[in-house]
Design a protein around this motif. Structure first.
Motif, PDB file in Angstrom:
ATOM      1  N   ASP A  47      40.005  43.334  36.317  1.00 57.33           N
ATOM      2  CA  ASP A  47      41.213  43.163  37.222  1.00 57.33           C
ATOM      3  C   ASP A  47      42.037  41.963  36.805  1.00 57.33           C
ATOM      4  N   SER A  48      42.740  41.871  36.020  1.00 54.71           N
ATOM      5  CA  SER A  48      43.344  40.441  35.447  1.00 54.71           C
ATOM      6  C   SER A  48      44.594  40.323  36.418  1.00 54.71           C
ATOM      7  N   SER A  49      45.306  41.154  36.794  1.00 59.68           N
ATOM      8  CA  SER A  49      46.027  40.903  37.951  1.00 59.68           C
ATOM      9  C   SER A  49      45.847  40.399  39.167  1.00 59.68           C
ATOM     10  N   GLY A  50      44.562  40.704  39.623  1.00 61.73           N
ATOM     11  CA  GLY A  50      44.007  40.403  41.012  1.00 61.73           C
ATOM     12  C   GLY A  50      44.303  41.049  42.064  1.00 61.73           C
ATOM     13  N   LYS A  51      44.742  42.151  42.164  1.00 59.65           N
ATOM     14  CA  LYS A  51      44.998  43.189  43.173  1.00 59.65           C
ATOM     15  C   LYS A  51      43.911  43.745  43.764  1.00 59.65           C
ATOM     16  N   TYR A  52      42.843  44.157  42.796  1.00 62.21           N
ATOM     17  CA  TYR A  52      41.805  44.562  43.520  1.00 62.21           C
ATOM     18  C   TYR A  52      40.782  43.411  44.100  1.00 62.21           C
ATOM     19  N   PHE A  53      40.970  42.396  43.466  1.00 63.52           N
ATOM     20  CA  PHE A  53      40.354  41.002  44.221  1.00 63.52           C
ATOM     21  C   PHE A  53      40.878  40.851  45.364  1.00 63.52           C
ATOM     22  N   ILE A  54      42.062  40.911  45.595  1.00 65.99           N
ATOM     23  CA  ILE A  54      42.850  40.824  46.972  1.00 65.99           C
ATOM     24  C   ILE A  54      42.309  41.850  48.079  1.00 65.99           C
ATOM     25  N   ILE A  55      42.359  42.923  47.589  1.00 66.64           N
ATOM     26  CA  ILE A  55      41.908  44.167  48.363  1.00 66.64           C
ATOM     27  C   ILE A  55      40.408  44.038  48.596  1.00 66.64           C
ATOM     28  N   LEU A  56      39.522  43.865  47.745  1.00 61.19           N
ATOM     29  CA  LEU A  56      38.092  43.674  47.999  1.00 61.19           C
ATOM     30  C   LEU A  56      37.626  42.535  48.786  1.00 61.19           C
ATOM     31  N   SER A  57      38.207  41.375  48.415  1.00 57.08           N
ATOM     32  CA  SER A  57      37.948  40.008  49.333  1.00 57.08           C
ATOM     33  C   SER A  57      38.443  40.185  50.713  1.00 57.08           C
ATOM     34  N   SER A  58      39.504  40.809  51.069  1.00 55.94           N
ATOM     35  CA  SER A  58      39.931  40.710  52.402  1.00 55.94           C
ATOM     36  C   SER A  58      39.337  41.704  53.137  1.00 55.94           C
ATOM     37  N   ILE A  59      38.705  42.990  52.347  1.00 57.86           N
ATOM     38  CA  ILE A  59      38.058  43.867  53.284  1.00 57.86           C
ATOM     39  C   ILE A  59      36.809  43.278  53.570  1.00 57.86           C
ATOM     40  N   LEU A  60      35.893  42.835  52.811  1.00 58.71           N
ATOM     41  CA  LEU A  60      34.843  42.226  52.842  1.00 58.71           C
ATOM     42  C   LEU A  60      34.622  41.034  53.916  1.00 58.71           C
ATOM     43  N   PHE A  61      35.707  40.249  53.846  1.00 61.71           N
ATOM     44  CA  PHE A  61      35.951  39.108  54.912  1.00 61.71           C
ATOM     45  C   PHE A  61      36.114  39.558  55.985  1.00 61.71           C
ATOM     46  N   GLY A  62      36.799  40.646  56.176  1.00 58.58           N
ATOM     47  CA  GLY A  62      37.489  40.878  57.566  1.00 58.58           C
ATOM     48  C   GLY A  62      35.910  41.783  58.213  1.00 58.58           C
ATOM     49  N   ILE A  63      35.372  42.530  57.349  1.00 61.84           N
ATOM     50  CA  ILE A  63      34.343  43.255  58.063  1.00 61.84           C
ATOM     51  C   ILE A  63      33.122  42.236  58.234  1.00 61.84           C
TER      52      ILE A  63
END
Length: 142
Positions: A72-88
């Motif tokens: 994920d060089s763009s970081g879009k999956y990083f933003i999605i996964l990090s924010s989901i896990l952080f929120g949960i």
């Protein structure tokens, strides 16, 4: 924008979002869960303001970025996964999950900005996280 400005603006933005959720949206749904607990002030300071921001930043941002960086060089999956896990992980209430999901997305984006600027993104997020927890904890004790 320099590093200090990035940290201050991110702290202000994420605290404004938290204020909106806790002062406007949460009362509409009769939601009083904040995630901040009162009690022994020294334990509160050590755990909520120091230990938790360091651990959560490493777990939900730095570690996930390292794992996803090659695919994920763009970081879009990083933003999605990090924010989901952080929120949960902040499952005190649905409102609080949404609030921390949004905060997590902003912080993940700031992580990528810091990384691109060759700053230490983990240190930047730890500082932001400590400042946010310090502000919100102080307000919850008033």
């Amino acid at each position: 924008m320099n590093r200090a400005t990035l940290i201050i603006l991110t702290t202000i933005l994420t605290n404004c979002i938290s204020f909106i959720f806790s002062l406007i949206i949460a009362p509409i749904f009769n939601d009083t869960a904040t995630g901040y607990q009162t009690g022994d002030s020294i334990k509160l300071i050590i755990i909520v303001i120091i230990i938790t921001p360091i651990a959560e930043t490493i777990l939900f941002f730095s570690l996930i970025r390292v794992i996803l960086q090659k695919i994920d060089s763009s970081g879009k999956y990083f933003i999605i996964l990090s924010s989901i896990l952080f929120g949960i992980s902040h499952n005190y209430s649905i409102i609080y999950i949404i609030d921390t999901f949004i905060t997590g997305a902003i912080w993940a984006y700031v992580y990528l900005i810091s990384e691109k600027r060759l700053e230490n993104p983990t240190v930047n997020l730890i500082i932001i996280h400590i400042l946010c927890n310090c502000i919100m904890t102080s307000l919850s004790l008033i």
